[in-house]
Each structure stands twice: as C-alpha cells, then as structure tokens.
Design an enzyme around this catalytic site. Structure first.
Site, PDB file in Angstrom:
ATOM      1  N   HIS A   1      12.203  -6.172  17.098  1.00 56.17           N
ATOM      2  CA  HIS A   1      13.143  -6.264  18.220  1.00 56.17           C
ATOM      3  C   HIS A   1      14.482  -6.746  17.648  1.00 56.17           C
ATOM      4  O   HIS A   1      14.498  -7.489  16.666  1.00 56.17           O
ATOM      5  CB  HIS A   1      12.585  -7.281  19.213  1.00 56.17           C
ATOM      6  CG  HIS A   1      13.349  -7.423  20.490  1.00 56.17           C
ATOM      7  ND1 HIS A   1      14.488  -8.172  20.601  1.00 56.17           N
ATOM      8  CD2 HIS A   1      13.122  -6.920  21.724  1.00 56.17           C
ATOM      9  CE1 HIS A   1      14.930  -8.124  21.854  1.00 56.17           C
ATOM     10  NE2 HIS A   1      14.116  -7.371  22.554  1.00 56.17           N
TER      11      HIS A   1
ATOM     12  N   ASP B   1       7.154 -13.450  15.358  1.00 57.72           N
ATOM     13  CA  ASP B   1       7.687 -13.234  16.698  1.00 57.72           C
ATOM     14  C   ASP B   1       6.493 -12.878  17.585  1.00 57.72           C
ATOM     15  O   ASP B   1       5.962 -11.769  17.522  1.00 57.72           O
ATOM     16  CB  ASP B   1       8.716 -12.095  16.642  1.00 57.72           C
ATOM     17  CG  ASP B   1       9.204 -11.679  18.021  1.00 57.72           C
ATOM     18  OD1 ASP B   1       8.626 -12.135  19.031  1.00 57.72           O
ATOM     19  OD2 ASP B   1      10.158 -10.880  18.083  1.00 57.72           O
TER      20      ASP B   1
ATOM     21  N   GLN C   1       5.324 -10.575  22.260  1.00 56.16           N
ATOM     22  CA  GLN C   1       4.434  -9.581  22.875  1.00 56.16           C
ATOM     23  C   GLN C   1       2.968  -9.816  22.536  1.00 56.16           C
ATOM     24  O   GLN C   1       2.111  -9.007  22.906  1.00 56.16           O
ATOM     25  CB  GLN C   1       4.848  -8.163  22.456  1.00 56.16           C
ATOM     26  CG  GLN C   1       6.256  -7.796  22.847  1.00 56.16           C
ATOM     27  CD  GLN C   1       6.492  -7.846  24.359  1.00 56.16           C
ATOM     28  OE1 GLN C   1       5.561  -7.860  25.156  1.00 56.16           O
ATOM     29  NE2 GLN C   1       7.756  -7.879  24.759  1.00 56.16           N
TER      30      GLN C   1
ATOM     31  N   LYS D   1       7.367 -13.711  29.504  1.00 54.18           N
ATOM     32  CA  LYS D   1       6.517 -12.577  29.127  1.00 54.18           C
ATOM     33  C   LYS D   1       5.042 -12.940  29.212  1.00 54.18           C
ATOM     34  O   LYS D   1       4.168 -12.118  28.960  1.00 54.18           O
ATOM     35  CB  LYS D   1       6.866 -12.113  27.718  1.00 54.18           C
ATOM     36  CG  LYS D   1       8.292 -11.544  27.646  1.00 54.18           C
ATOM     37  CD  LYS D   1       8.535 -10.831  26.361  1.00 54.18           C
ATOM     38  CE  LYS D   1      10.005 -10.607  26.089  1.00 54.18           C
ATOM     39  NZ  LYS D   1      10.574  -9.481  26.845  1.00 54.18           N
TER      40      LYS D   1
ATOM     41  N   CYS E   1      15.546  -2.294  22.676  1.00 55.97           N
ATOM     42  CA  CYS E   1      16.114  -3.263  21.720  1.00 55.97           C
ATOM     43  C   CYS E   1      15.476  -3.100  20.346  1.00 55.97           C
ATOM     44  O   CYS E   1      15.209  -4.093  19.646  1.00 55.97           O
ATOM     45  CB  CYS E   1      15.959  -4.706  22.209  1.00 55.97           C
ATOM     46  SG  CYS E   1      16.755  -4.998  23.781  1.00 55.97           S
TER      47      CYS E   1
HETATM   48  N1  7TS Z   1      10.793 -10.193  20.434  1.00 54.65           N
HETATM   49  C1  7TS Z   1      10.067  -9.239  21.016  1.00 54.65           C
HETATM   50  C2  7TS Z   1       8.938  -8.603  20.263  1.00 54.65           C
HETATM   51  C3  7TS Z   1      10.373  -8.844  22.317  1.00 54.65           C
HETATM   52  O1  7TS Z   1       9.637  -7.889  22.897  1.00 54.65           O
HETATM   53  C4  7TS Z   1      11.456  -9.451  22.998  1.00 54.65           C
HETATM   54  C5  7TS Z   1      11.879  -9.001  24.367  1.00 54.65           C
HETATM   55  C6  7TS Z   1      12.134 -10.470  22.358  1.00 54.65           C
HETATM   56  C7  7TS Z   1      11.792 -10.808  21.072  1.00 54.65           C
HETATM   57  C8  7TS Z   1      13.234 -11.224  23.031  1.00 54.65           C
HETATM   58  O2  7TS Z   1      12.708 -12.021  24.046  1.00 54.65           O
HETATM   59  P1  7TS Z   1      13.642 -12.846  25.018  1.00 54.65           P
HETATM   60  O3  7TS Z   1      12.711 -13.392  26.047  1.00 54.65           O
HETATM   61  O4  7TS Z   1      14.306 -13.893  24.219  1.00 54.65           O
HETATM   62  O5  7TS Z   1      14.625 -11.866  25.594  1.00 54.65           O
HETATM   63  N2  7TS Z   1      11.526  -7.674  24.685  1.00 54.65           N
HETATM   64  C9  7TS Z   1      11.978  -6.935  25.715  1.00 54.65           C
HETATM   65  C10 7TS Z   1      11.542  -5.633  25.925  1.00 54.65           C
HETATM   66  O6  7TS Z   1      10.717  -5.041  25.251  1.00 54.65           O
HETATM   67  N3  7TS Z   1      12.175  -5.142  27.021  1.00 54.65           N
HETATM   68  O7  7TS Z   1      12.986  -6.078  27.495  1.00 54.65           O
HETATM   69  C11 7TS Z   1      12.881  -7.205  26.704  1.00 54.65           C
END
Ligand code: 7TS
Length: 424
Positions: free
Chosen positions: A140, A217, A220, A243, A382
C-alpha cells in the site's frame, strides 16, 4: 513459489459456511439493514473500512455520555474513569496481538501513522547513507512513501521484492536482495489489493538472519486471522482500528520493548514528557513517549470493544468462514469468461480483485452501486506500483467480512454478468 495458474489451498468444504451463524452476526450491524438505490445494501468494501457492530457504537456513545474526560492528567472522578477505560483497551490490544508487555502497544491514528512513526524515529536514528530498506511490489502507498522519504532524507536505497503473476511474494528474489546493507524490511502481511497472504514468519526469520529489523503492515491481516507478534517475532506490527470493526482515528503500533525504548520521540508536546524546562526536556516512559497530545480516547475504547467482539466470535472461526466465502466468490466470478482475476495466490484472505473485458473498473463499480446496491471499490487501491505490475489502470475489488453471505456473492456475480451483457 512461481505459480501462474490459480491455485487454492483447499477445496471448498461445506463446514466453512457453518463456521459462524451469519444471520445472527448481521443483526449486530445496524448499517447492514439499509437499502441503497432501492436495493438491500451489499457491503463488499471491507478492505477500505469495515462496518461497526452495535457494541462498538455503544462503547463510543457510552464513553461520551458517561465518562468523557481527558486521560492521564486529572485527579477527578471522570478523568480516572476515562484513563482506566483507555488503558483497559490497551490491555485488550496487547492480548489480541499476543504481545508480552502493555508498554509495547502505542496508540496512533492508524496504520499510516504507525509506519510514518517508525520511519521518522527508528529510521532516522538507524538508517544512514548506503543502507537499504526492503519492501515488496504489493505494498500500500503508506508502506512505500514513508520509506521513500526516509531514504531520500538519509541517502539510503529502497529495494523492492518482485512478485509473480499470481501476486505472490518471490522469496528467492527477496533472499537475493538481502545483505549487510539491509537495515529494515517492511512488508504487508496481507495485500489490500489482491488478498495475498505473505509468508511473514519466513520473511522475518530471513531478515533477522542478516541483522535487519522488520515491520509488518498488518492492516489487512488482523480482521481476517489470528496474529501473534511473539510467534512471528516481528520488531514492529501496525494496524488500523477501523479495518477491524472499530472506529476510525485510532490504530496501533506494536514494537518490541527494547527497540521502542531506544527510539527517539516522534511528535512532541503534552504527555510524552517527564520534565520540561527551557534548557532541557526529559521524555516519558513507554508507551506515553510516543503519544504526544490528547489521543482519540473514545476511539481507543471503541477499538477495545471491537476486539472483544471479534474475539468472542473467534478469529479461527472467522478465518474458516471467510475461506468458504473466498472460494465461493472466486468460483462464481471465474465462471464469467470476461472476468480476469488479479491476484490468484495460493494463500489469500477474502479479497477478490478483477477486471472485466471492455468495461472500465470505475464503470463496473458505479453500475454495481447504482443498479444493484453493491458497494465495491474500483481504483488503484493505493497500490499504483502493483497496478503497473499487472498492466492495469485499476481493478474492481470485492472484499468480504464475516457478515457477508453466499447470497450476496450470488448477487455480485449476477450483477457482473449483467454489466457484461449490457456494456461489455
Ligand atoms: N496498509 C494496508 C495494507 C492497507 O490496506 C491500508 C488501507 C493502509 C495500510 C492504510 O491504512 P489507514 O487506516 O492508515 O488509512 N487500505 C485501504 C484500502 O485498501 N482501501 O482504502 C484504504
């Protein structure tokens, strides 16, 4: 590990569908009762954010209705109550991740902030000119750009592990990239754009063998599987509350005590200090040292409620149920000749990315929403370098949680077929 054809770890088995009582679960999520464009909402954008059970919504409103005060700074009743609830939630996070010490759990805004924190503290202190940071093609943007910026600041080099056509991490290529200059490996546990589950335990072992630290990370991963940071032996693990069925605005950075303790502070201000004078400031103990300013108290408590909720269902049952959903979705969509899957790894979470011949992903997403009430994401997720690897501008992504049903997947497949008939 070079697999090009779709391969699935196990064939679908009837019992996966029975792993949880999905209709009872759905009753816990008020948002799922609504209709969208005249159709019952089918929410399949769980990778972007998950929906919240009533227990989480209640934890938030209960906090504001009965316990709202600032934490760690009041002697009065409400402040003590707020602090207790905030710190109790941290204990839940510790147990959820299998960490040994509560000081290893730092509240942040989300995965993005957790990674930036590590890059700008650990990274600036330990990664210097000539050093290397290793990431993978499927990251990401929030696990790419912080390292890119760090490397520019420090004169270090970013190295990228390639993937195969199934969207799998190429371990042999990874081993070739590792060396005495590798200071840090930052890899996703589960790909947000394809669902690939990476062999993080092996990745971590191999990095440690050459003296590098590892950040995983986990944004997910935590919604889909049991994570044990001690068993993994990672140095850092990051995830976002929203999430994993919790509120937005809170996330977690886990770090090994000794590693965190040796790091310089990130943001500075209230709560992260022990003493301040105009000549000199001394810093607080972990984890407060990394939590400058008033935190998102309600969201942290809400995250605790979300952890209680998924723990009560059981991550193993969730994983089994979702494995059934993944097989079912993959089979249903694979029967449509115009659909091409992006990401067919042997080990996947319940994320299905695809493109439809002759129809732009944004059009597919828009029609699924307007005609069928189905929420998917269409875009680059992303993960622009990953889109480039597959030579597509974007994909349609259906990402399932344990409240999704096989009937909803039938509706998704039917809707995609209709899109093909009308627009393909
Ligand atoms: N890393 C992964 C693997 C992610 O899927 C996301 C967000 C992030 C980092 C960032 O997370 P945040 O909560 O700090 O924004 N992924 C997604 C997505 O797949 N669609 O919208 C956000």
């Amino acid at each position: 590990m070079t697999t090009t054809a779709p391969q699935y770890s196990e064939p679908p088995v009837g019992t996966d569908a029975e792993a949880i009582d999905v209709h009872a679960i759905r009753a816990d999520f008020p948002i799922l009762r609504q209709t969208v464009n005249g159709k019952p909402l089918i929410y399949m954008d769980n990778t972007a954010t998950t929906q919240k059970p009533q227990a989480v919504i209640d934890a938030l409103s209960d906090f504001y209705a009965t316990r709202n005060a600032n934490v760690h700074r009041g002697v009065h009743h409400l402040s003590v109550q707020a602090t207790q609830a905030y710190e109790q939630a941290r204990l839940k996070v510790r147990d959820f991740l299998g960490a040994s010490r509560v000081e290893e759990i730092v509240y942040v805004r989300g995965t993005t902030e957790a990674i930036n924190l590590v890059a700008q503290t650990y990274g600036r202190a330990n990664i210097h000119a000539g050093d290397e940071v290793v990431i993978s093609t499927m990251e990401h943007h929030s696990n790419i750009v912080p390292w890119q910026i760090l490397c520019q600041q420090q004169g270090a080099t970013l190295r990228v592990v390639p993937i195969n056509d199934a969207g799998e991490f190429l371990f042999d290529e990874y081993e070739k990239l590792l060396g005495p200059r590798t200071k840090l490996v930052a890899v996703t546990h589960v790909s947000n754009a394809m669902g690939t589950v990476n062999p993080v335990e092996r990745i971590i072992q191999r990095a440690h063998a050459c003296g590098a630290r590892v950040l995983i990370d986990g944004a997910q991963a935590v919604p889909h599987m049991k994570v044990d940071v001690r068993a993994l032996d990672c140095d850092f693990y990051a995830f976002s509350g929203h999430k994993v069925f919790g509120p937005t605005g809170v996330g977690v950075l886990y770090g090994k005590f000794d590693v965190l303790d040796a790091m310089p502070p990130y943001q500075s201000g209230g709560d992260m200090i022990q003493t301040v004078s105009f000549e000199k400031t001394t810093y607080n103990d972990l984890p407060a040292r990394f939590e400058a300013g008033t935190p998102n108290i309600a969201a942290s408590i809400g995250l605790g409620a979300a952890i209680d909720y998924v723990t009560a269902i059981g991550l193993d049952r969730i994983a089994r149920y979702e494995r059934g959903l993944l097989h079912y979705t993959t089979e249903a969509l694979s029967r449509i000749p115009e659909v091409r899957m992006i990401g067919t790894a042997a080990d996947k979470a319940s994320v299905v990315s695809f493109v439809v011949d002759g129809v732009h992903p944004h059009d597919v997403g828009t029609i699924l929403d307007s005609e069928f009430g189905i929420a998917v994401r269409a875009g680059h997720h992303c993960a622009m370098p990953l889109m480039k690897r597959f030579n597509v501008p974007a994909t349609v992504r259906a990402s399932m949680a344990f409240y999704n049903t096989r009937e909803e997947i039938d509706a998704l497949a039917g809707a995609v077929k209709r899109v093909v008939e009308v627009f393909g």
